[in-house]
Design an enzyme around this catalytic site. Structure first.
Site, PDB file in Angstrom:
ATOM      1  N   ASP A 114       1.946  -9.295  -0.614  1.00 59.18           N
ATOM      2  CA  ASP A 114       0.776  -9.778   0.121  1.00 59.18           C
ATOM      3  C   ASP A 114      -0.548  -9.354  -0.523  1.00 59.18           C
ATOM      4  O   ASP A 114      -1.611  -9.805  -0.113  1.00 59.18           O
ATOM      5  CB  ASP A 114       0.819  -9.333   1.584  1.00 59.18           C
ATOM      6  N   GLY A 164      -1.415  -3.698  12.064  1.00 55.29           N
ATOM      7  CA  GLY A 164      -2.279  -4.668  12.723  1.00 55.29           C
ATOM      8  C   GLY A 164      -3.318  -4.061  13.638  1.00 55.29           C
ATOM      9  O   GLY A 164      -4.125  -4.781  14.222  1.00 55.29           O
ATOM     10  N   HIS A 171      -1.170  -4.508   0.905  1.00 51.92           N
ATOM     11  CA  HIS A 171      -0.522  -3.236   1.210  1.00 51.92           C
ATOM     12  C   HIS A 171       0.082  -2.620  -0.048  1.00 51.92           C
ATOM     13  O   HIS A 171       0.760  -3.318  -0.805  1.00 51.92           O
ATOM     14  CB  HIS A 171       0.573  -3.430   2.258  1.00 51.92           C
TER      15      HIS A 171
END
Length: 168
Positions: free
Chosen positions: A160, A49, A163
């Site tokens: 997702d 993040g 990644h």
């Protein structure tokens, strides 16, 4: 033994991998370095993040140990959060400046990111131009797109689709 510092976000940290300490790309590069009998310690300073602003705030902590090679991988979370490309470029340059000032002999490596043009038009164009310019201006070794050959390939990515999997 000299240190190679990988400084980045979730891609560097090995987000979502069963054993990030062994399966992240810095760990895999470390395995190759060890197999060649080279004497480097891999330091993985990846933080999921993280943004360029966050990277700036935590950089000094990671520069406490001497660095022979600094590998920079940041910026994609900034663009995802709407940070203007100019600020991303400015922050990346400041990170490079701090490393150069503290360790002028360190080798610098930039791992570039790209955004598909259909996702952002002029913003994507401006973002995609950051990495080649930064690498050229600072005479850094440069990987134009870290996820080349992996991005968009379903079986090489986690659920997702952002990644890489261990295979990716």
């Amino acid at each position: 033994m000299q240190n190679i510092l990988f400084f980045g976000n979730s891609l560097t940290a090995g987000y979502g991998l069963g054993n990030a300490a062994a399966q992240s790309f810095p760990a895999l590069i470390g395995d190759k370095i060890n197999a060649l009998g080279l004497h480097y310690q891999i330091i993985n300073a990846g933080l999921s993040g993280d943004t360029t602003t966050g990277g700036l705030s935590r950089l000094d902590h990671w520069l406490n140990k001497p660095i022979a090679v600094f590998v920079l991988e940041l910026g994609i979370n900034d663009i995802r959060k709407g940070t203007p490309p100019g600020l991303i470029a400015q922050n990346l340059q400041e990170i490079v400046n701090r490393v150069k000032n503290k360790y002028p002999e360190a080798k610098l490596v930039l791992l570039g990111m790209e955004v598909p043009l259909f996702l952002g038009g002029q913003v994507a164009i401006a973002f995609n131009a950051i990495y080649p310019k930064l690498a050229k201006d600072n005479q850094m070794a440069f990987v134009p797109f870290l996820l080349s050959g992996v991005a968009g390939v379903k079986h090489l990515n986690l659920w997702d689709r952002l990644h890489p999997s261990a295979e990716g």
